[in-house]
Design a protein around this motif. Structure first.
Motif, PDB file in Angstrom:
ATOM      1  N   TYR A  13       0.726  -1.374  -0.052  1.00 44.29           N
ATOM      2  CA  TYR A  13      -0.102   0.043   0.020  1.00 44.29           C
ATOM      3  C   TYR A  13       0.957   1.413  -0.043  1.00 44.29           C
ATOM      4  CZ  TYR A  13      -3.876  -2.859   1.379  1.00 44.29           C
ATOM      5  OH  TYR A  13      -4.812  -3.922   1.499  1.00 44.29           O
ATOM      6  N   ARG A  83      -6.951   0.955   4.523  1.00 46.45           N
ATOM      7  CA  ARG A  83      -6.647  -0.036   3.640  1.00 46.45           C
ATOM      8  C   ARG A  83      -6.464  -1.214   4.727  1.00 46.45           C
ATOM      9  NH1 ARG A  83      -7.980   0.502  -1.775  1.00 46.45           N
ATOM     10  NH2 ARG A  83      -7.767   2.509  -2.060  1.00 46.45           N
ATOM     11  N   GLU A 112      -6.316  -5.224  -1.607  1.00 47.93           N
ATOM     12  CA  GLU A 112      -6.314  -4.071  -2.466  1.00 47.93           C
ATOM     13  C   GLU A 112      -7.546  -3.751  -3.071  1.00 47.93           C
ATOM     14  OE1 GLU A 112      -2.241  -3.492  -4.104  1.00 47.93           O
ATOM     15  OE2 GLU A 112      -2.093  -5.708  -3.968  1.00 47.93           O
TER      16      GLU A 112
END
Length: 136
Positions: A13, A83, A112
């Motif tokens: 990320y 995330r 993701e």
């Protein structure tokens, strides 16, 4: 979901842990909050993946606890996207007891395709809600 180490999962990320020994959250290069969440605390409800946990459950990680607390507070204030890094332990009972997870076998993966938000935080219990990125 690939079996990664924690640092690699956060790197997916664009986030770097401030300390790989105790940090469980970080801010990515794009300003999103990245959080490691235990797989056995995730549940699917109403088309969302929900993570619920309590900071008070952790007995041995004060620096990581304090960092996550500040990240959660900032994410609420700034409406920051969250995330997900999914942590899976071979010993969920140790995790549930709040003991250090360093002695357990843990693997990490990323989703993701999901983006989330902090939907509740009372200073102890927090709830993260994740949906498909295209639905956010």
């Amino acid at each position: 979901m690939a079996n990664l180490n924690m640092t690699t999962a956060f790197n997916r990320y664009g986030a770097k842990l401030s300390n790989a020994q105790w940090a469980v959250s970080a801010i990515s290069n794009s300003g999103e909050l990245v959080v490691s969440c235990w797989k056995h605390y995730l549940s699917a409800r109403d088309g969302k993946l929900i993570y619920t946990d309590r900071l008070s459950r952790w007995s041995g990680n004060k620096p990581g606890n304090n960092l996550l607390r500040s990240h959660l507070e900032a994410a609420i204030k700034n409406k920051t996207k969250v995330r997900l890094v999914i942590a899976k332990s071979d010993d969920p009972a140790t995790i549930d007891s709040g003991e250090s997870a360093s002695g357990t076998q843990n693997t990490f993966g990323v989703r993701e395709d999901l983006v989330g938000q902090v939907s509740a935080f009372d200073g102890d219990e927090f709830v993260l809600e994740f949906v498909k990125d295209s639905d956010y």
